[in-house]
Design a protein around this motif. Structure first.
Motif, PDB file in Angstrom:
ATOM      1  N   ALA A 150       5.825   8.817   0.146  1.00 17.45           N
ATOM      2  CA  ALA A 150       5.810  10.244  -0.170  1.00 17.45           C
ATOM      3  C   ALA A 150       5.524  11.016   1.104  1.00 17.45           C
ATOM      4  CB  ALA A 150       4.754  10.559  -1.233  1.00 17.45           C
ATOM      5  N   LEU A 151       5.821  12.312   1.065  1.00 18.96           N
ATOM      6  CA  LEU A 151       5.532  13.203   2.183  1.00 18.96           C
ATOM      7  C   LEU A 151       4.536  14.266   1.740  1.00 18.96           C
ATOM      8  CD1 LEU A 151       9.143  13.850   3.559  1.00 18.96           C
ATOM      9  CD2 LEU A 151       7.477  12.177   4.400  1.00 18.96           C
ATOM     10  N   GLU A 152       3.591  14.589   2.622  1.00 16.54           N
ATOM     11  CA  GLU A 152       2.669  15.692   2.389  1.00 16.54           C
ATOM     12  C   GLU A 152       2.966  16.746   3.447  1.00 16.54           C
ATOM     13  OE1 GLU A 152      -1.737  15.421   1.158  1.00 16.54           O
ATOM     14  OE2 GLU A 152      -1.806  15.777   3.334  1.00 16.54           O
ATOM     15  N   VAL A 153       3.429  17.913   2.998  1.00 20.68           N
ATOM     16  CA  VAL A 153       3.858  18.968   3.914  1.00 20.68           C
ATOM     17  C   VAL A 153       2.681  19.888   4.205  1.00 20.68           C
ATOM     18  CG1 VAL A 153       5.499  20.836   4.301  1.00 20.68           C
ATOM     19  CG2 VAL A 153       6.191  18.830   2.968  1.00 20.68           C
ATOM     20  N   LEU A 196       0.836  -1.208   0.000  1.00 20.13           N
ATOM     21  CA  LEU A 196       0.000   0.000   0.000  1.00 20.13           C
ATOM     22  C   LEU A 196       0.867   1.252   0.000  1.00 20.13           C
ATOM     23  CD1 LEU A 196      -2.853   1.333   0.408  1.00 20.13           C
ATOM     24  CD2 LEU A 196      -2.376   1.209   2.865  1.00 20.13           C
ATOM     25  N   PRO A 197       0.674   2.178  -0.944  1.00 23.46           N
ATOM     26  CA  PRO A 197       1.403   3.449  -0.879  1.00 23.46           C
ATOM     27  C   PRO A 197       1.011   4.235   0.381  1.00 23.46           C
ATOM     28  CG  PRO A 197       0.507   3.101  -3.080  1.00 23.46           C
ATOM     29  CD  PRO A 197      -0.113   2.064  -2.196  1.00 23.46           C
ATOM     30  N   ILE A 198       2.011   4.649   1.140  1.00 19.15           N
ATOM     31  CA  ILE A 198       1.784   5.397   2.376  1.00 19.15           C
ATOM     32  C   ILE A 198       2.339   6.800   2.216  1.00 19.15           C
ATOM     33  CG2 ILE A 198       2.331   5.567   4.834  1.00 19.15           C
ATOM     34  CD1 ILE A 198       2.564   2.528   4.909  1.00 19.15           C
ATOM     35  N   ILE A 199       1.472   7.797   2.433  1.00 20.55           N
ATOM     36  CA  ILE A 199       1.882   9.196   2.393  1.00 20.55           C
ATOM     37  C   ILE A 199       1.848   9.731   3.820  1.00 20.55           C
ATOM     38  CG2 ILE A 199       1.368  11.496   1.494  1.00 20.55           C
ATOM     39  CD1 ILE A 199      -0.039  10.147  -0.866  1.00 20.55           C
ATOM     40  N   ALA A 200       2.985  10.175   4.309  1.00 21.90           N
ATOM     41  CA  ALA A 200       3.064  10.708   5.668  1.00 21.90           C
ATOM     42  C   ALA A 200       2.914  12.216   5.638  1.00 21.90           C
ATOM     43  CB  ALA A 200       4.400  10.324   6.311  1.00 21.90           C
ATOM     44  N   SER A 201       2.002  12.732   6.456  1.00 18.97           N
ATOM     45  CA  SER A 201       1.804  14.175   6.583  1.00 18.97           C
ATOM     46  C   SER A 201       2.674  14.690   7.725  1.00 18.97           C
ATOM     47  CB  SER A 201       0.332  14.476   6.861  1.00 18.97           C
ATOM     48  OG  SER A 201       0.133  15.838   7.165  1.00 18.97           O
TER      49      SER A 201
END
Length: 295
Positions: free
Chosen positions: A109-112, A80-85
């Protein structure tokens, strides 16, 4: 994908009861350098037309997220693609969190989240100053290998300038939009409904603002956009794509329907068939070409 804050760290009840592998990705609750308890209660109040929240980025801190939360999620969902905020009170804070998340090798990926008070600027949000957005994005990009998406606040006068600043700083994409800063007052108590008085407004009434801003940015700034703000059904998803989004996040809809992501997925293909939409990728190209023809 679920919007940041709505699925915790993949450990809320809705996540446990449904198959996350059906989603395009999971976006985690915003992580900060140190643990945060959040703002005074009540933190969330629901209305017919939307939701007011002032949670205050409650989270256990980046070290515990990396040591416990991320490994648990990755063990259950290896593909599962995990995007960390992530968020912070200074550029240094953001960079520490970004590095630790990236070094974990457990996020894709990162979500800023730039809708945070900048201590160095007297509490002004990072996301309202294009120069700060560019510098913040650039400093994070120097330290991480994974793609960086900047989540823009709508509480600005020129969203295009902010989006361009994120691109100039090296962002691979944008998430649009975060909540509108607002206030609701209870006529009976004569007091604000939130414990922290002011907070973020989200829900269906946010959608026209999100659609407008996405449409403005996508034709001026060459970056993919994750659209978020007021999506509650398949038609809303398609409208986001028509505005120029390349993916979508579902947030407030999950307060009334914890399985909203999956229900909208079930609705999407039948709705596309009804509207003679062959694929969402072709729809994106069709919309972009249409705007070019108009210019």
């Amino acid at each position: 994908m679920p919007a940041s804050g709505s699925f915790g760290f993949g450990d809320v009840k809705a996540a446990r009861l449904n198959d996350l592998n059906r989603l395009g990705a999971v976006v985690l609750k915003t992580t900060t350098k140190m643990a945060k308890k959040g703002n005074p209660q009540p933190q969330i109040v629901s209305f017919k037309e939307g939701i007011m929240n002032s949670v205050g980025l409650t989270n256990p801190g980046v070290d515990k997220v990396v040591e416990h939360k991320l490994p648990q999620l990755r063990t259950h969902y290896p593909n599962l693609p995990i995007i960390a905020s992530l968020a912070g009170a200074s550029i240094s804070d953001y960079c520490v969190v970004a590095e630790k998340l990236d070094n974990s090798e457990l996020v894709d990926a990162l979500e800023v989240n730039v809708s945070c008070p900048n201590v160095a600027a007297g509490g002004m949000q990072f996301g309202v100053d294009p120069l700060v957005i560019q510098k913040l994005t650039s400093e994070i990009k120097k330290r991480v290998a994974v793609p960086v998406y900047v989540k823009l606040t709508p509480n600005v006068t020129d969203i295009i300038e902010c989006a361009q600043a994120a691109k100039d700083g090296g962002a691979e994409g944008l998430t649009m939009i975060n909540t509108l800063y607002g206030l609701r007052i209870d006529p009976q108590t004569r007091k604000p409904v939130l414990g922290n008085k002011f907070g973020g407004w989200s829900g269906p009434s946010l959608k026209p603002t999100a659609i407008r801003m996405i449409c403005q940015v996508v034709h001026q700034v060459d970056l993919p956009i994750i659209g978020v703000g007021g999506i509650s059904n398949a038609q809303d998803v398609i409208e986001m794509y028509l505005a120029g989004a390349s993916a979508v996040q579902i947030g407030s809809a999950q307060f009334n329907d914890p399985a909203a992501c999956w229900h909208i997925l079930d609705e999407l293909e039948p709705e596309m068939d009804r509207l003679n939409i062959e694929s969402l990728s072709k729809l994106i190209n069709e919309v972009k070409e249409g705007f070019q023809d108009e210019r």
